[in-house]
Write an enzyme that holds these catalytic residues in place. Structure first.
Site, PDB file in Angstrom:
ATOM      1  N   CYS A   1       0.844  -1.191   0.000  1.00 59.60           N
ATOM      2  CA  CYS A   1       0.000   0.000   0.000  1.00 59.60           C
ATOM      3  C   CYS A   1       0.878   1.239   0.000  1.00 59.60           C
ATOM      4  CB  CYS A   1      -0.901   0.034   1.246  1.00 59.60           C
ATOM      5  SG  CYS A   1      -1.954  -1.410   1.457  1.00 59.60           S
TER       6      CYS A   1
ATOM      7  N   CYS B   1      13.456  -2.922   2.966  1.00 64.85           N
ATOM      8  CA  CYS B   1      13.067  -3.838   1.891  1.00 64.85           C
ATOM      9  C   CYS B   1      13.796  -3.453   0.596  1.00 64.85           C
ATOM     10  CB  CYS B   1      11.561  -3.788   1.681  1.00 64.85           C
ATOM     11  SG  CYS B   1      10.983  -4.728   0.248  1.00 64.85           S
TER      12      CYS B   1
ATOM     13  N   ASP C   1      13.335  -7.011 -14.067  1.00 65.35           N
ATOM     14  CA  ASP C   1      13.778  -6.673 -12.711  1.00 65.35           C
ATOM     15  C   ASP C   1      13.749  -7.868 -11.779  1.00 65.35           C
ATOM     16  OD1 ASP C   1      10.948  -6.740 -11.840  1.00 65.35           O
ATOM     17  OD2 ASP C   1      10.833  -4.873 -12.955  1.00 65.35           O
TER      18      ASP C   1
ATOM     19  N   CYS D   1       7.260 -13.588   1.148  1.00 63.90           N
ATOM     20  CA  CYS D   1       7.333 -12.342   1.920  1.00 63.90           C
ATOM     21  C   CYS D   1       6.180 -12.323   2.907  1.00 63.90           C
ATOM     22  CB  CYS D   1       7.253 -11.124   1.012  1.00 63.90           C
ATOM     23  SG  CYS D   1       7.268  -9.562   1.931  1.00 63.90           S
TER      24      CYS D   1
ATOM     25  N   CYS E   1      16.412  -5.932   4.269  1.00 65.00           N
ATOM     26  CA  CYS E   1      15.638  -7.172   4.327  1.00 65.00           C
ATOM     27  C   CYS E   1      15.782  -7.848   2.975  1.00 65.00           C
ATOM     28  CB  CYS E   1      14.164  -6.911   4.628  1.00 65.00           C
ATOM     29  SG  CYS E   1      13.175  -8.442   4.613  1.00 65.00           S
TER      30      CYS E   1
ATOM     31  N   CYS F   1      13.385 -12.718   0.967  1.00 63.36           N
ATOM     32  CA  CYS F   1      12.828 -13.442  -0.175  1.00 63.36           C
ATOM     33  C   CYS F   1      13.892 -14.019  -1.095  1.00 63.36           C
ATOM     34  CB  CYS F   1      11.863 -12.554  -0.956  1.00 63.36           C
ATOM     35  SG  CYS F   1      12.622 -11.067  -1.640  1.00 63.36           S
TER      36      CYS F   1
END
Length: 540
Positions: free
Chosen positions: A8, A281, A398, A435, A496, A499
């Site tokens: 969000c 992140c 990406d 995640c 972080c 993932c």
């Protein structure tokens, strides 16, 4: 990587009651500050297209609504009727106020209906307990928090949403101490929260709180010029309002901004002995954030160009393709363009736009089901045969998450584009773990890379060659994990990277991963974390 969706975006605006009216305020009226929220949300539409909303504060409201909230499903333009001037103006007049918060949402948790749209407003006759808030992120310990709430037989949760749980956590603190200061309020609830969150909070006394989680997993920027304060998930929303670049700052992890009695204060809400560390992140720079944004003093655009430079260096080492006059670099629009252009520049070969993106199809990563993603993947891009025919294409992406888009794209590049060869280069390591902090990839089963090798094992050329065969390209190479911190300019222990490594920065995240990994390794066909792992009955 159009298969991924972000959590969000949140925004806040506050025109202080003292001082001159800001030149940025429409109509030179403090009460029009709330209108600026819409512009900010438009600049963060990349962070969520499912719903949008606004809550405003107006001490002189004629109908007694000190706080008032408007939220609907749809894009920002759809929700606020921006293509219909009269309807948009009517909405803005109804929701005028000197302070406001706003939100754009993608459903990482909960369903696609209006009741899940934010901000969430908690009505109360006591203005200290009447509040509204918007939340960007995800609570990894949702199940524990929900079960604790439901231990009281009189408690009931309406939605499968961590936002509702967060609202009740705030309410509990305010019921216990209605006069609690906002920093202490944040400190108390943070001790119970595990996960990622940036929060914009506004109460009926006209007090505002902006807070960022202790690890800074989710971004939050703010700016103050004269009497006008603004905050947003991305700096571009502040820059495009008219704030000077030097006025825009990132809120440090574990810090809060309070506006009380017209005074702005920035301070840590953590205990004095709390360890100071971060886990930003990395996907914000790689994919999610607007390319014009700067997060934690690191430019998104420059980070992506560094990734492209690194890919060019490694391409020479890999030596997998012949570079001649028929070799071109083609980015997958739009987030791969900066990396692709940089790679092509350093390899001294052309970067060509051989794929045109359908601007109205949305991001497939932000789609809510695998069927939606597969359908949109086929219509999302149009290959240009005039550019691609007979060419050796270095296709820069990406990231690859589920592989839905990539498989469809490779097929179209050959059949419609006429490419002679396609060599895929990914400006990110393989996504090998879910995640639990707000990105829509909640189980290992959903991911492409774990089918070929487990986290912690080395990524060999043979593994990547097998991935290429399954995808349908001539070769495939990923960037190594260490390239991320090098490009972003933040040490690995400050990011972080769960993932791509399977190492999570919070205890609940690590527990959820171990449960999912156990399920995956035993070939359990159930979905232990379906709908974002938020099931009150789950054994977590």
């Amino acid at each position: 990587m159009s298969e991924l969706h972000h959590e969000c975006g949140v925004a806040a605006i506050y025109h202080l009651p003292t001082g001159d009216v800001s030149q940025l305020c429409p109509g030179q009226d403090r009460k029009n500050a709330s209108r600026l929220i819409i512009r900010m949300l438009l600049d963060m539409q990349n962070r969520g297209q499912l719903s949008a909303g606004i809550s405003r504060y107006d001490a002189s409201s004629v109908n007694g609504q000190l706080l008032d909230t408007y939220r609907e499903l749809g894009s920002v333009s759809e929700v606020f009727r921006l293509s219909h001037n009269k309807k948009a103006e009517s909405l803005m007049k109804e929701y005028v106020g000197s302070a406001a918060i706003g939100h754009v949402r993608y459903a990482t948790c909960g369903k696609d209906d209006r009741s899940y749209a934010q901000p969430f407003e908690n009505h109360h006759f006591d203005t200290r307990q009447w509040f509204t808030f918007g939340f960007n992120g995800q609570l990894s310990n949702f199940n524990e928090l929900a079960r604790d709430l439901l231990k009281n037989d009189n408690h009931h949760l309406v939605r499968s949403s961590d936002t509702e749980v967060l609202m009740h956590e705030l309410t509990k603190e305010l019921m216990a101490d209605p006069d609690i200061c906002l920093v202490k309020l944040m400190r108390n609830i943070a001790q119970r929260l595990d996960g990622a969150y940036s929060i914009a909070y506004l109460n009926a006394k006209g007090e505002m709180l902006i807070a960022r989680d202790p690890l800074g997993i989710k971004p939050m920027c703010y700016a103050v010029e004269g009497s006008l304060f603004a905050a947003a998930s991305e700096s571009v929303a502040l820059l495009n309002l008219g704030y000077k670049r030097e006025s825009i700052k990132s809120l440090p992890p574990g810090h809060a901004i309070t506006i009380i009695d017209g005074k702005i204060k920035v301070q840590s809400y953590l205990e004095d002995d709390a360890p100071q560390k971060s886990a930003h992140c990395f996907f914000e720079w790689i994919y999610f954030a607007n390319v014009a944004s700067t997060l934690d003093d690191r430019s998104v655009y420059l980070t992506r160009t560094e990734l492209g430079k690194e890919m060019a260096r490694l391409e020479r080492e890999w030596n997998l393709l012949e570079i001649d006059e028929d070799t071109i670099v083609v980015p997958v629009p739009d987030t791969s363009k900066a990396a692709a252009d940089s790679m092509a520049f350093h390899l001294k070969i052309p970067s060509r736009e051989g794929l045109m993106r359908n601007r109205y199809s949305g991001r497939t990563f932000i789609e809510s089901s695998q069927e939606d993603r597969a359908r949109k993947a086929k219509t999302k891009y149009t290959p240009l045969r005039e550019v691609l025919a007979g060419k050796r294409v270095v296709l820069v992406e990406d990231s690859i998450v589920r592989s839905t888009t990539m498989k469809a794209l490779l097929q179209r590049l050959r059949e419609e584009g006429g490419a002679k060869e396609i060599h895929v280069r990914v400006a990110c390591p393989p996504i090998v773990a879910p995640c639990f902090y707000g990105i829509d990839m909640s189980t290992i089963k959903q991911l492409f890379a774990p089918n070929f090798y487990p986290p912690g094992e080395p990524l060999t050329d043979e593994i990547q060659d097998e991935m290429a065969r399954v995808l349908g390209c001539d070769s495939l190479r990923f960037l190594p994990v260490e390239s991320l911190s090098k490009a972003i300019g933040i040490p690995q222990d400050g990011l972080c990277q769960a993932c791509v490594s399977g190492n999570y920065p919070t205890p609940a995240g690590q527990r959820l991963y171990q449960l999912d990994r156990d399920s995956y390794q035993t070939c359990d066909n159930s979905e232990p974390f379906e709908d974002r792992a938020f099931d009150v009955s789950a054994k977590v």
